[in-house]
Design a protein around this motif. Sequence first.
Motif, mmCIF file in Angstrom:
data_model
loop_
_atom_site.group_PDB
_atom_site.id
_atom_site.type_symbol
_atom_site.label_atom_id
_atom_site.label_comp_id
_atom_site.label_asym_id
_atom_site.label_seq_id
_atom_site.Cartn_x
_atom_site.Cartn_y
_atom_site.Cartn_z
ATOM 1 N N GLY A 1 -9.431 70.830 36.206
ATOM 2 C CA GLY A 1 -10.879 70.733 36.241
ATOM 3 C C GLY A 1 -11.557 71.223 34.968
ATOM 4 O O GLY A 1 -10.916 71.684 34.028
ATOM 5 N N GLU B 1 -17.459 67.341 39.492
ATOM 6 C CA GLU B 1 -16.105 66.776 39.387
ATOM 7 C C GLU B 1 -15.516 66.459 40.747
ATOM 8 O O GLU B 1 -14.754 65.486 40.891
ATOM 9 N N THR C 1 -11.966 73.079 39.662
ATOM 10 C CA THR C 1 -13.009 72.078 39.410
ATOM 11 C C THR C 1 -14.376 72.720 39.232
ATOM 12 O O THR C 1 -14.650 73.800 39.736
#
Length: 445
Positions: free
Chosen positions: A347, A265, A261
């Motif tokens: 991600g 996020e 990520t």
Amino acid sequence: MASKALSLTLYNLALPLGLVLMLPGAIRKMRRRNGRWQDLAQRFGFFPQETQAAINALPQRERFWVHAVSVGEVGVAKKLITRLLKTNADLGIVLSTTTPTGHALAAELAAQHAGRVVAIYSPIDLPGVGRLMLERIQPTQLVLVEAEVWPNLTTSASRLGIPISLVNARLSPRSERRYRRFSWFIGPIFRMLKQVLVQEAADVARWQGFGVDAERVHLTGSIKYDPEGAVVPAIKIEELHAVRALAGIAEAQPTLLAASTHAGEEIELARVFLRLREQVSNLALLIVPRHVERRAEISADLQSIGISPALRSAPNSRVDAGAPVFLIDTTGELAAWQHLATLVVVGKSFLAEGGQNPAEAALAQKPVLFGPHMENFTPLVNLLLKHGGAQQVADFTELEAACRVLLKDEAKARRMAQAGHDALTIHEGATLRSVERLLQGGEVS
């Protein structure tokens, strides 16, 4: 069309300014990623005495210098090097990396193959530095991983008569468009490559378009997506099962894993997770950020919405039973953690461009979901979507709906997971094909 000399001159005129502009950010990154000032000397070609001694002790008849930037490229290099060492017992390898996290993984590989692999930091691409390192390493071949064609290093190797191979060559449509604008400058550098081993059939024409002779461009498939070497040791998976249990997440609990990520996020995925728990009450969330040095920032974001995450780096840290979230703030374990997931969300695909690699999750036979921005993995995304081995969503609202369906319909989740795994068989054998090309020394066949 520019000559090699003109391209190199223009590059070296611009390079000092670029280094000055990048220096503050590079220092911040080095500090965040536990880099050391003493490692900087290696970047200028000066090795500690013990490192130079280890390089000198490597087999001399065949000695490859393999360059990979960070964790992702080192993963490719690891598969490649493991197969190279099995295939050629007389081969020694120097593995260079740019980032501290990449170097840590390279050092682990070197420890596993003591006497045959030495890990170093890569040179800063200033005039003379690459040549100095080449003279100290004495490689019979320079192997660049994915996209690391540095003008000064490439030119120095070419002048010394050292073949240069680019493996797992990556050139996305976006990169191609950007390079096209500077093809007059980049073309002469690319044409010094002895061979380019590409991942996808469409890449062949792209590299030829930059002037690389057709007989030097070979379709080998993607080492990264090759099932060979992708098996995570069972003992590692068992170790992480125990770690997760100690943190308070039971083995049977359904688990959503957010992989690699980027900023912003984590909190949005955590909000999705909280809403999903309204219907899947025992759901747990694992967050594996791309950059672990963001742990404090991520923890603060999660706490702002009422989540107190457990930390992988803290042995006695336990999740909150009301919102079990485990933050994996260690490096090199993502592939193994994905084996413990029920669903994997990729991600850098929602709030940033480019995306991250979904192949490891597919190889682990897990259902894979990602957002709209997967530009750096277009061929792989298309392959997975074509075979029903992944699902792409437009935003976090669609992600929540897709996760809800897959968590409730286990049969559908299993079909998606199997389809994703099977789709990657197109790249099976890519590592071996790449090794065979490298051991030919870049000879045109």
